[in-house]
Design a protein around this motif. Sequence first.
Motif, PDB file in Angstrom:
ATOM      1  N   MET A   1       0.849  -1.190   0.000  1.00  0.00           N
ATOM      2  CA  MET A   1       0.000   0.000   0.000  1.00  0.00           C
ATOM      3  C   MET A   1       0.891   1.249   0.000  1.00  0.00           C
ATOM      4  N   LEU A   2       0.470   2.254  -0.745  1.00  0.00           N
ATOM      5  CA  LEU A   2       1.276   3.454  -0.909  1.00  0.00           C
ATOM      6  C   LEU A   2       0.603   4.639  -0.228  1.00  0.00           C
ATOM      7  N   SER A   3       1.414   5.460   0.460  1.00  0.00           N
ATOM      8  CA  SER A   3       0.898   6.699   1.064  1.00  0.00           C
ATOM      9  C   SER A   3       1.860   7.837   0.741  1.00  0.00           C
ATOM     10  N   ARG A   4       1.319   9.071   0.793  1.00  0.00           N
ATOM     11  CA  ARG A   4       2.138  10.262   0.539  1.00  0.00           C
ATOM     12  C   ARG A   4       1.980  11.228   1.705  1.00  0.00           C
ATOM     13  N   VAL A   5       3.119  11.786   2.126  1.00  0.00           N
ATOM     14  CA  VAL A   5       3.140  12.787   3.193  1.00  0.00           C
ATOM     15  C   VAL A   5       3.986  13.955   2.694  1.00  0.00           C
ATOM     16  N   TYR A   6       3.653  15.153   3.137  1.00  0.00           N
ATOM     17  CA  TYR A   6       4.368  16.343   2.667  1.00  0.00           C
ATOM     18  C   TYR A   6       5.115  17.000   3.818  1.00  0.00           C
ATOM     19  N   VAL A  22       5.721   6.498   0.854  1.00  0.00           N
ATOM     20  CA  VAL A  22       5.975   5.304   1.668  1.00  0.00           C
ATOM     21  C   VAL A  22       5.209   4.137   1.050  1.00  0.00           C
ATOM     22  N   ASN A  23       5.942   3.096   0.694  1.00  0.00           N
ATOM     23  CA  ASN A  23       5.328   1.888   0.146  1.00  0.00           C
ATOM     24  C   ASN A  23       5.624   0.713   1.068  1.00  0.00           C
ATOM     25  N   ALA A  24       4.569   0.108   1.607  1.00  0.00           N
ATOM     26  CA  ALA A  24       4.707  -1.057   2.489  1.00  0.00           C
ATOM     27  C   ALA A  24       4.222  -2.281   1.724  1.00  0.00           C
ATOM     28  N   GLY A  25       5.151  -3.228   1.482  1.00  0.00           N
ATOM     29  CA  GLY A  25       4.798  -4.423   0.708  1.00  0.00           C
ATOM     30  C   GLY A  25       5.125  -5.696   1.458  1.00  0.00           C
ATOM     31  N   ALA A  91       0.418   3.725   5.302  1.00  0.00           N
ATOM     32  CA  ALA A  91       0.711   2.711   4.292  1.00  0.00           C
ATOM     33  C   ALA A  91       0.441   1.295   4.793  1.00  0.00           C
ATOM     34  N   THR A  92       0.680   1.034   6.053  1.00  0.00           N
ATOM     35  CA  THR A  92       0.466  -0.301   6.623  1.00  0.00           C
ATOM     36  C   THR A  92      -0.956  -0.517   7.098  1.00  0.00           C
ATOM     37  N   GLY A  93      -1.788   0.541   7.083  1.00  0.00           N
ATOM     38  CA  GLY A  93      -3.160   0.402   7.549  1.00  0.00           C
ATOM     39  C   GLY A  93      -3.303   0.431   9.051  1.00  0.00           C
ATOM     40  N   ALA A  94      -2.235   0.779   9.742  1.00  0.00           N
ATOM     41  CA  ALA A  94      -2.318   0.832  11.204  1.00  0.00           C
ATOM     42  C   ALA A  94      -3.151   2.013  11.677  1.00  0.00           C
ATOM     43  N   ALA A  95      -3.335   3.011  10.825  1.00  0.00           N
ATOM     44  CA  ALA A  95      -4.153   4.173  11.175  1.00  0.00           C
ATOM     45  C   ALA A  95      -4.825   4.693   9.921  1.00  0.00           C
TER      46      ALA A  95
END
Length: 511
Positions: A1-6, A22-25, A91-95
Amino acid sequence: MLSRVYSGAVYGVNAYAVEIEVNAGRGDSQFVIVGLPDAAVRESKDRVCTAMNNSGFRPVFGRTTINLAPADIKKEGPVFDLPIAAGLLAATGAAELPELDSYAMIGELALSGEVRRVRGVLPVTLEMRRQGKRGILVPADNAEEAAVADGIDVYPVRHLREAIDFLAGKHKMNPLKVDISDLVERERQHTDDFADVKGQESAKRAIEVAVSGGHNILMIGSPGAGKTMLARRIASILPEMTLEEALEATRVHSVAGTLKSHQALVLHRPFRSPHHTISDAGLLGGGTHPLPGEVSLAHCGVLFLDELPEFHRNVLEVLRQPLEDGHVTISRAVATLDFPSQFILVAAMNPCPCGYAGDPKRECRCSSQKIQAYRNKVSGPLLDRIDIHIEVPPVRYHDLSTLANGEPSEVIRKRVAECRQIQRERFKRLSRVTCNAGMSTREVQKYCTLSNDAAELLKMAMSELNFSARAYDRIVKVARTIADMAGSDRIGPEHISEAIQYRSLDRMMWI
């Protein structure tokens, strides 16, 4: 899962936006940071993972890749800890962080999850405002500094858990607001005042001329004559800082890391007094990761060099560019940085190594060769860039014993402000020039009209005293300031005569 932070990073005294992907695979547990990170950024994976565990979040497993874009600029320092942690949790779905794209963030994480203060928060906040971000999360100790930037909400955070709960909508925080006018009112008082100075009327007059026109000044006198006491009070008669000047000075101090905890703005004119053992990099700026030097930390204020001949020759010579240009350019293989450095140089020195040459009561023990060698430590080109040279004689007992105080700084500052206003009106079409000291040769010819008597007097002084061409410009600029203080449009012989008196070293010591 991919997320973006600025987030953002500092480049000189400005900032640029950094997008953290951040990519968590799946796969073997591996944590990779790319995008030209330095050692402090690479070590953030250990700080972030430990901080997340100690904040009650589950550990990260699998292959995790973090990209810091733009990838062609080196990233430095621990400022990305907080955004990396938020990106990992998303990215990990923890939040669940649905509004993560709307906010920027910056901060270092302790192993406990506490958010620690970092350098350069104000420039980053200004850049995030330009990028159109809704708000920015910053360490609580940096919040006041960031909050002076209008147009973006600033949220102070003390812990990783607090930041994540806010982004998840579980915890409500109000943006911090700073009343700048209230800050200015509370910080207005100066501890040093010219009312404490007994005697030295001629020196105080020369200092007022210097401050009124933005001229550099050198004081020569025996030990104990009061040179340092006078210098430390010069900032108290400079005009109050405008908001633009305060923001510019604060940006420099924010990047250098010299702001105090919870300090919002640099509201007093800076007064910097480096020791004579300082290196050229310490004075000018530089280092492996270039930071502002003393000349930039004195921006909008005063740089005081006590015992001027004791500074290393190469250190003094690097002052030439900032004195002429008002900024410092530091070139490295990977980047060229520009730091502002508009300041009044105030220097002090003894007339000889023992300090008593010309003293009416103490005998000088130095030979003429030693005196000349001592004075030659300050080069002619540097002296030419100092507009005013004055002698500070020992204070008489009568002046010391009097109960009457001298003229207070507040009264002098009002006169200085009036003179500066005349100059602002004169140079309102010239964005580069704000006071008489900043005039170029062309502007000297345009704005410094000499009467016939004044021109004749200056011609005689140039011939008899062997002044240089640069000294000619300096004399005319100082005379322009003296005429402004007297409310005169033309420069008369009395103004030129006083300006010539402020070239002591040209007239006496270096001939």
